[in-house]
Design a protein around this motif. Structure first.
Motif, short mmCIF file in Angstrom:
data_model
loop_
_atom_site.label_atom_id
_atom_site.label_comp_id
_atom_site.label_asym_id
_atom_site.label_seq_id
_atom_site.Cartn_x
_atom_site.Cartn_y
_atom_site.Cartn_z
N VAL A 239 3.57 12.97 -4.89
CA VAL A 239 4.29 12.48 -3.70
C VAL A 239 3.48 11.37 -3.02
O VAL A 239 4.02 10.35 -2.60
CB VAL A 239 4.59 13.63 -2.72
N ARG A 240 2.18 11.58 -2.93
CA ARG A 240 1.32 10.54 -2.36
C ARG A 240 1.41 9.26 -3.19
O ARG A 240 1.50 8.15 -2.64
CB ARG A 240 -0.13 11.04 -2.30
N ALA A 241 1.41 9.41 -4.52
CA ALA A 241 1.50 8.24 -5.39
C ALA A 241 2.85 7.55 -5.23
O ALA A 241 2.93 6.30 -5.25
CB ALA A 241 1.30 8.66 -6.84
N LEU A 242 3.91 8.31 -5.05
CA LEU A 242 5.24 7.74 -4.83
C LEU A 242 5.25 6.89 -3.56
O LEU A 242 5.76 5.76 -3.55
CB LEU A 242 6.28 8.86 -4.72
N MET A 243 4.68 7.42 -2.48
CA MET A 243 4.65 6.68 -1.22
C MET A 243 3.84 5.40 -1.36
O MET A 243 4.26 4.33 -0.91
CB MET A 243 4.06 7.58 -0.12
N LEU A 244 2.67 5.51 -1.97
CA LEU A 244 1.82 4.34 -2.16
C LEU A 244 2.53 3.28 -3.01
O LEU A 244 2.46 2.08 -2.72
CB LEU A 244 0.50 4.74 -2.82
N GLY A 245 3.22 3.74 -4.04
CA GLY A 245 3.91 2.81 -4.92
C GLY A 245 5.04 2.06 -4.24
O GLY A 245 5.40 0.95 -4.65
N LEU A 246 5.57 2.66 -3.17
CA LEU A 246 6.65 2.02 -2.41
C LEU A 246 6.12 1.25 -1.20
O LEU A 246 6.90 0.72 -0.41
CB LEU A 246 7.66 3.08 -1.95
N GLY A 247 4.79 1.21 -1.07
CA GLY A 247 4.19 0.42 0.00
C GLY A 247 3.95 1.17 1.29
O GLY A 247 3.68 0.53 2.33
N ALA A 248 4.02 2.50 1.27
CA ALA A 248 3.77 3.29 2.48
C ALA A 248 2.42 3.98 2.38
O ALA A 248 1.95 4.29 1.29
CB ALA A 248 4.87 4.33 2.66
N ALA A 249 1.82 4.23 3.53
CA ALA A 249 0.52 4.90 3.57
C ALA A 249 0.72 6.40 3.82
O ALA A 249 1.16 6.79 4.91
CB ALA A 249 -0.35 4.31 4.67
N PRO A 250 0.43 7.25 2.83
CA PRO A 250 0.62 8.69 3.01
C PRO A 250 -0.43 9.28 3.95
O PRO A 250 -1.59 8.89 3.95
CB PRO A 250 0.47 9.25 1.60
N VAL A 251 0.02 10.24 4.77
CA VAL A 251 -0.85 10.94 5.71
C VAL A 251 -0.66 12.43 5.50
O VAL A 251 0.47 12.93 5.44
CB VAL A 251 -0.51 10.57 7.17
N GLU A 252 -1.75 13.16 5.37
CA GLU A 252 -1.67 14.62 5.21
C GLU A 252 -1.13 15.24 6.49
O GLU A 252 -1.58 14.93 7.59
CB GLU A 252 -3.05 15.18 4.89
N GLY A 253 -0.14 16.11 6.37
CA GLY A 253 0.42 16.79 7.53
C GLY A 253 1.57 16.02 8.14
O GLY A 253 2.05 15.02 7.61
N GLU A 254 2.02 16.51 9.27
CA GLU A 254 3.15 15.91 9.96
C GLU A 254 2.67 14.92 11.01
O GLU A 254 1.61 15.08 11.60
CB GLU A 254 3.99 16.99 10.64
N VAL A 255 3.49 13.91 11.26
CA VAL A 255 3.23 12.98 12.35
C VAL A 255 3.53 13.69 13.65
O VAL A 255 4.51 14.44 13.75
CB VAL A 255 4.10 11.72 12.21
N ARG A 256 2.70 13.52 14.65
CA ARG A 256 2.89 14.20 15.94
C ARG A 256 4.27 13.89 16.50
O ARG A 256 4.69 12.75 16.57
CB ARG A 256 1.81 13.76 16.94
N GLY A 257 4.98 14.97 16.87
CA GLY A 257 6.32 14.82 17.37
C GLY A 257 7.38 14.97 16.30
O GLY A 257 8.56 15.01 16.59
N GLY A 258 7.01 15.08 15.04
CA GLY A 258 7.98 15.20 13.96
C GLY A 258 7.53 16.25 12.97
O GLY A 258 6.43 16.76 13.07
#
Length: 270
Positions: A239-258
């Motif tokens: 999943v991390r590789a998928l995000m990186l491949g699409l140009g997004a920066a993966p972050v472990e855990g949830e974003v605050r508020g979501g």
């Protein structure tokens, strides 16, 4: 009692009460039960909200107690005319119901201590199906009960929780469900195709997509759950590789508020 696949132990939660269906009462029990059971390796596979209707309760109980290892019910064991859960459990199991000696003793002592009258209505709370064992209630004393693989508890959250906590010695868990979350600031629509391929390739891992919207930032949290630790770790990396491949920066855990409700995120995320 239903047999769980491999070493997994499953459960169903039945929330009984017209007041929940009408919106008058907001359920606060399901999340507590699911979290509590998850900690001991019991997976809640289904939850239903059903009315105070005898035929519905009886039919539902007989269906789910054959399908799952455990069934937990909340609501309908008070002193009023519409508290019919105990009678329905007795009917579902084909047994008689009557005043349980220990329950009567507990409630008699309780009302004597409090100085309140032990009325006929209150005695209804001591009516227990034949063959059932009591579930202690340290808060208001009126007990719940266990009948086979069915655990019948109060609907009041504080009371339900102490009843649930008191079941530790009766429940046998299986392998614990593990969970990992990876988030990124990218709409789930952009991740959807890759996630579908990952899910098809890894059926032992449940992959859920949850959009978030927080302080003008939107994105997606991917929650992965499995009892297979190594398989879960592999999917997390993919999943991390998928995000990186699409140009997004993966972050472990949830974003605050979501993650939040999908409608809050889909305005700009999908």
């Amino acid at each position: 009692m239903a047999a769980a696949p491999s070493d997994q132990v499953t459960a169903c939660v039945l929330l009984i009460g017209d007041e929940i269906l009408s919106g008058r009462t907001k359920d606060a029990n399901l999340s507590y039960i699911a979290r509590h059971l998850g900690e001991i390796g019991v997976q809640v596979r289904e939850a239903r909200v059903i009315p105070d209707v005898e035929e519905v309760i009886v039919a539902t109980l007989n269906e789910v107690r054959a399908k799952y290892d455990y069934v937990f019910t909340t609501g309908g064991i008070g002193p009023t005319h519409d508290d019919i859960t105990a009678d329905c459990v007795a009917k579902a199991f084909g047994v008689e119901i009557g005043y349980h000696p220990e329950a009567m003793e507990i409630l008699t002592a309780h009302y004597k201590e409090t100085g309140n009258e032990f009325t006929e209505a209150r005695k209804r709370m001591a009516r227990i199906p034949e063959g059932a064992s009591l579930i202690p209630n340290p808060v208001s004393k009126a007990p719940g009960f266990q009948m086979g693989n069915v655990f019948v508890m109060a609907g009041i959250p504080m009371i339900m929780q102490v009843m649930m906590d008191g079941l530790a010695g009766r429940l046998k868990g299986g392998r614990k469900m593990l969970a990992r979350t990876v988030s990124c600031e990218m709409g789930e629509g952009q991740l959807a195709e890759g996630l579908r391929a990952l899910q098809d390739a890894h059926p032992a891992v449940s992959i859920g997509s949850y959009p978030f919207f927080f302080e003008k930032r939107y994105g997606t949290s991917i929650v992965m759950r499995s009892v297979e630790e190594e398989e879960l770790a592999l999917v997390v990396e993919e999943v991390r590789a998928l995000m990186l491949g699409l140009g997004a920066a993966p972050v472990e855990g949830e974003v605050r508020g979501g993650p939040s409700a999908k409608e809050g995120a889909q305005a700009g995320a999908s």
